[in-house]
Design a protein around this motif. Structure first.
Motif, short mmCIF file in Angstrom:
data_model
loop_
_atom_site.label_atom_id
_atom_site.label_comp_id
_atom_site.label_asym_id
_atom_site.label_seq_id
_atom_site.Cartn_x
_atom_site.Cartn_y
_atom_site.Cartn_z
N GLY A 168 -23.87 106.10 58.78
CA GLY A 168 -22.87 105.78 58.24
C GLY A 168 -21.74 106.65 57.63
N PHE A 169 -20.66 106.14 57.05
CA PHE A 169 -19.57 107.19 57.05
C PHE A 169 -18.61 106.72 56.14
N PHE A 170 -17.77 107.20 55.28
CA PHE A 170 -16.60 106.96 54.74
C PHE A 170 -15.81 108.02 54.13
N VAL A 171 -14.71 107.82 53.66
CA VAL A 171 -13.81 108.88 53.04
C VAL A 171 -13.49 108.74 51.69
N LEU A 172 -13.54 109.54 50.85
CA LEU A 172 -12.76 109.46 49.56
C LEU A 172 -11.60 110.03 49.52
N ASP A 173 -10.69 109.56 48.92
CA ASP A 173 -9.33 109.80 48.75
C ASP A 173 -8.76 109.87 47.29
N ASN A 174 -8.41 111.11 46.75
CA ASN A 174 -7.66 110.82 45.40
C ASN A 174 -6.23 111.80 45.86
N GLY A 175 -5.88 111.36 46.71
CA GLY A 175 -4.54 112.21 47.04
C GLY A 175 -3.21 111.27 46.23
N ALA A 176 -2.08 111.83 46.52
CA ALA A 176 -0.93 111.33 45.94
C ALA A 176 -0.51 109.96 46.59
N LEU A 177 -0.82 109.89 47.73
CA LEU A 177 -0.60 108.58 48.43
C LEU A 177 -1.70 107.77 48.54
N CYS A 178 -2.46 107.50 47.30
CA CYS A 178 -3.78 107.04 47.24
C CYS A 178 -4.05 105.57 47.69
N LEU A 179 -2.98 104.62 47.43
CA LEU A 179 -3.08 103.25 47.97
C LEU A 179 -1.38 102.69 47.72
N ASN A 180 -1.29 102.25 49.08
CA ASN A 180 0.04 101.53 49.10
C ASN A 180 1.09 102.58 48.62
N HIS A 181 0.87 103.82 48.93
CA HIS A 181 1.95 104.80 48.60
C HIS A 181 2.40 105.08 47.15
N GLN A 182 1.42 104.59 46.38
CA GLN A 182 1.55 104.72 44.71
C GLN A 182 0.20 105.39 44.51
N ARG A 183 0.53 106.65 43.66
CA ARG A 183 -0.54 107.21 43.00
C ARG A 183 -1.07 106.09 41.75
N GLN A 184 -2.32 106.34 42.00
CA GLN A 184 -3.23 105.57 41.06
C GLN A 184 -3.99 106.36 40.06
N PRO A 185 -3.54 106.69 38.91
CA PRO A 185 -3.88 107.73 37.95
C PRO A 185 -5.58 107.60 37.77
N GLY A 186 -6.17 108.68 37.82
CA GLY A 186 -7.82 108.51 37.69
C GLY A 186 -8.84 107.71 38.85
N ALA A 187 -7.98 107.48 39.79
CA ALA A 187 -8.62 106.45 40.78
C ALA A 187 -8.75 107.42 42.08
N VAL A 188 -10.04 106.90 42.68
CA VAL A 188 -10.38 107.42 43.94
C VAL A 188 -10.56 106.22 44.92
N LEU A 189 -9.79 106.36 45.97
CA LEU A 189 -9.76 105.37 46.96
C LEU A 189 -10.98 105.51 48.16
N LEU A 190 -11.46 104.35 48.11
CA LEU A 190 -12.65 104.40 49.22
C LEU A 190 -12.33 103.94 50.67
N ARG A 191 -12.22 104.62 51.58
CA ARG A 191 -11.80 104.22 52.89
C ARG A 191 -12.82 104.40 53.99
N SER A 192 -12.46 103.35 54.85
CA SER A 192 -13.33 103.16 56.13
C SER A 192 -14.83 103.32 56.28
N LEU A 193 -15.46 102.56 54.98
CA LEU A 193 -16.86 102.54 55.25
C LEU A 193 -17.43 101.47 56.48
N SER A 194 -18.10 102.65 57.17
CA SER A 194 -18.81 101.93 58.25
C SER A 194 -20.37 102.24 58.45
N ILE A 195 -21.28 101.35 58.98
CA ILE A 195 -22.38 101.56 59.26
C ILE A 195 -22.68 101.35 60.77
#
Length: 168
Positions: free
Chosen positions: A66-93
């Motif tokens: 399986g695989f996924f990506v963690l993203d704590n970038g400035a465009l974290c979700l819906n083009h808005q930074r979510q302070p203190g948040a990490v976005l979980l993306r594309s989990l697949s098994i």
């Protein structure tokens, strides 16, 4: 069948062949980029140079499944930074391993939170988008302690519920 020993590891090049070999079934395609898409150009270059992105491999008995990506970038979700948040993306098994509890084990707080904190020690919570039609994912994340924030965004495949889980 007994559940395999599940481990999360930062992606390594030796995982590539196994991860790129699997393809998700058609009914899962709208919900996540597949590993081969992340590990091929242009996304592979983005993973390599963008410190905000961290590719993670799900290992079952040492095998990449399986695989996924963690993203704590400035465009974290819906083009808005979510302070203190990490976005979980594309989990697949890998479909050959689905239905064995591997995804549930992968997103369990004790396992997932440790790899998130390795990527971003200052993180306070995980967030993710779940397509309203993806009831399997919704149930998986709810069982893993995430909750629906009541916020919705428009995703590529339609409306997405925004889920989050704060760290203890």
């Amino acid at each position: 069948m007994a559940l395999a020993h599940i481990k999360l590891a930062v992606y390594q090049p030796q995982h590539r062949q196994a991860l790129c070999a699997y393809r998700l079934p058609e009914n899962q395609l709208p919900f996540a980029y597949q590993p081969y898409q992340w590990l091929s150009e242009p996304l592979a270059s983005e993973l390599a140079i963008n410190a905000h992105l961290c590719a993670v491999t799900v290992l079952a008995d040492g095998q990449p499944v399986g695989f996924f990506v963690l993203d704590n970038g400035a465009l974290c979700l819906n083009h808005q930074r979510q302070p203190g948040a990490v976005l979980l993306r594309s989990l697949s098994i890998n479909p050959a391993y689905q239905g064995q509890g591997i995804a549930k084990a992968a997103v369990a707080a004790h396992r997932l939170d440790a790899v998130v904190r390795q990527h971003d020690p200052d993180s306070q919570r995980l967030i993710l988008g779940v397509n309203r039609c993806n009831t399997v994912a919704r149930d998986l994340y709810l069982a893993a302690g995430f909750y629906d924030t009541g916020v919705y965004i428009n995703g590529v495949a339609g409306a997405q519920h925004i889920f989050q889980r704060k760290f203890a």
